[in-house]
Write a protein that holds these residues in place. Structure first.
Motif, PDB file in Angstrom:
ATOM      1  N   PHE A   6     -15.396  24.198  26.415  1.00 43.91           N
ATOM      2  CA  PHE A   6     -15.068  23.183  25.425  1.00 43.91           C
ATOM      3  C   PHE A   6     -14.788  23.819  24.073  1.00 43.91           C
ATOM      4  CE2 PHE A   6     -17.728  20.758  28.464  1.00 43.91           C
ATOM      5  CZ  PHE A   6     -16.804  19.776  28.802  1.00 43.91           C
ATOM      6  N   ASP A   7     -13.744  23.328  23.453  1.00 48.91           N
ATOM      7  CA  ASP A   7     -13.374  23.737  22.097  1.00 48.91           C
ATOM      8  C   ASP A   7     -14.402  23.151  21.114  1.00 48.91           C
ATOM      9  OD1 ASP A   7     -11.780  24.872  20.112  1.00 48.91           O
ATOM     10  OD2 ASP A   7     -10.701  22.989  19.806  1.00 48.91           O
ATOM     11  N   TYR A   8     -14.368  23.627  19.868  1.00 45.76           N
ATOM     12  CA  TYR A   8     -15.332  23.126  18.882  1.00 45.76           C
ATOM     13  C   TYR A   8     -15.053  21.688  18.472  1.00 45.76           C
ATOM     14  CZ  TYR A   8     -11.872  24.027  15.183  1.00 45.76           C
ATOM     15  OH  TYR A   8     -10.752  24.024  14.388  1.00 45.76           O
ATOM     16  N   GLU A   9     -13.839  21.214  18.685  1.00 47.87           N
ATOM     17  CA  GLU A   9     -13.519  19.820  18.405  1.00 47.87           C
ATOM     18  C   GLU A   9     -13.798  18.978  19.640  1.00 47.87           C
ATOM     19  OE1 GLU A   9      -9.408  20.243  17.173  1.00 47.87           O
ATOM     20  OE2 GLU A   9     -10.018  19.970  15.085  1.00 47.87           O
ATOM     21  N   ASP A  10     -14.399  17.810  19.430  1.00 45.53           N
ATOM     22  CA  ASP A  10     -14.752  16.957  20.564  1.00 45.53           C
ATOM     23  C   ASP A  10     -13.528  16.503  21.346  1.00 45.53           C
ATOM     24  OD1 ASP A  10     -17.443  17.155  19.956  1.00 45.53           O
ATOM     25  OD2 ASP A  10     -17.441  15.377  18.675  1.00 45.53           O
ATOM     26  N   VAL A  11     -12.489  16.152  20.635  1.00 44.17           N
ATOM     27  CA  VAL A  11     -11.236  15.759  21.273  1.00 44.17           C
ATOM     28  C   VAL A  11     -10.237  16.880  21.050  1.00 44.17           C
ATOM     29  CG1 VAL A  11      -9.389  14.052  21.376  1.00 44.17           C
ATOM     30  CG2 VAL A  11     -11.737  13.326  20.857  1.00 44.17           C
ATOM     31  N   SER A  12      -9.864  17.561  22.121  1.00 42.94           N
ATOM     32  CA  SER A  12      -9.016  18.735  21.978  1.00 42.94           C
ATOM     33  C   SER A  12      -8.242  18.984  23.267  1.00 42.94           C
ATOM     34  CB  SER A  12      -9.864  19.969  21.635  1.00 42.94           C
ATOM     35  OG  SER A  12      -9.083  21.144  21.646  1.00 42.94           O
ATOM     36  N   THR A  13      -7.035  19.495  23.117  1.00 39.48           N
ATOM     37  CA  THR A  13      -6.241  19.893  24.284  1.00 39.48           C
ATOM     38  C   THR A  13      -6.629  21.284  24.763  1.00 39.48           C
ATOM     39  OG1 THR A  13      -4.512  20.793  22.827  1.00 39.48           O
ATOM     40  CG2 THR A  13      -4.278  18.494  23.542  1.00 39.48           C
ATOM     41  N   ARG A  14      -7.559  21.923  24.064  1.00 40.37           N
ATOM     42  CA  ARG A  14      -7.959  23.285  24.406  1.00 40.37           C
ATOM     43  C   ARG A  14      -9.152  23.319  25.368  1.00 40.37           C
ATOM     44  NH1 ARG A  14      -5.681  27.044  21.182  1.00 40.37           N
ATOM     45  NH2 ARG A  14      -7.363  28.524  21.626  1.00 40.37           N
ATOM     46  N   HIS A  15      -9.706  22.162  25.715  1.00 37.50           N
ATOM     47  CA  HIS A  15     -10.774  22.125  26.709  1.00 37.50           C
ATOM     48  C   HIS A  15     -10.245  22.617  28.061  1.00 37.50           C
ATOM     49  CE1 HIS A  15     -13.019  20.062  23.757  1.00 37.50           C
ATOM     50  NE2 HIS A  15     -12.681  18.823  24.049  1.00 37.50           N
TER      51      HIS A  15
END
Length: 223
Positions: A188-197
């Protein structure tokens, strides 16, 4: 050039003190063991044993408070009484040592599709693999600059810090993805909503919902 302290291995591996950058230090660890901080017990089964870093912090607080109190009582001068401060430090340090002295054991078992967390040999938590993950965590300082940490965490697990407070996003992100890939865990990326997950394990209900959505989209196309 970073100074590497080789004393901290095995259950103390995450205690390593290094003067090199967090991402460089973690990269060196991965060169020696691509499944760091775990060891391969058998194919698709990873095991990690560790002591919490609060153990050494508590020991340091206890010993420092104890030594300081000895010198204070031997050379006590003035009207101010600081004995309570030292006694408080000794008690807190002792409590931290006693509450964190038990070895932890974390098992990631892909054959059974679950993880198990033990404290003092007793099973504390068992859960599906979608509840354990590698994550990038960001903290902002007083000047607005972001610093990144890399952790392993999960439901009813203790946070395991793999790299702490790096100012370089890309290298620490690459290392996090590499660790998650080697351990076959969600990232998981540091942002909760992210396309990088990167999602490798999902709850059963979400899989059914995705299949239903795919079926509905196929039906819509056929209409």
């Amino acid at each position: 050039m970073g100074m590497k302290v080789s004393l901290f291995r095995g259950p103390l591996a995450l205690w390593d003190f290094s003067f090199s950058s967090p991402e460089k230090h973690l990269s060196q660890k991965l060169q020696g063991n691509k499944h760091f901080p775990f060891q391969v017990q058998q194919p698709k089964v990873f095991v990690m044993e560790y002591y919490k870093d609060m153990l050494w912090k508590g020991a340091l607080l206890f010993s420092t408070s104890l030594v300081a109190s000895v010198f204070y009582f031997r050379a006590q001068t003035g009207s101010q009484n600081f004995s309570g401060f030292f006694i408080y430090g000794i008690m807190i340090g002792l409590w931290l040592v006693l509450s964190n002295m038990n070895k932890r054991r974390l098992i990631i078992n892909h054959n059974k599709r679950l993880y198990q967390f033990y404290i003092k040999g007793c099973l504390w938590q068992e859960g599906p693999l979608y509840q354990i993950y590698v994550r990038l965590v960001a903290q902002r300082d007083a000047y607005g600059k972001l610093f990144y940490s890399l952790i392993i965490n999960g439901y009813r697990l203790e946070v395991l810090t793999l790299a702490n407070l790096s100012s370089r996003f890309e290298p620490i992100d690459v290392l996090g993805r590499r660790i998650a890939r080697n351990l076959n865990l969600n990232y998981f990326d540091y942002e909760d909503v992210s396309t990088r997950h990167v999602i490798r394990h999902r709850p059963p209900d979400s899989k059914k919902e995705e299949e239903e959505e795919e079926e509905e989209s196929i039906e819509d196309q056929n209409v």
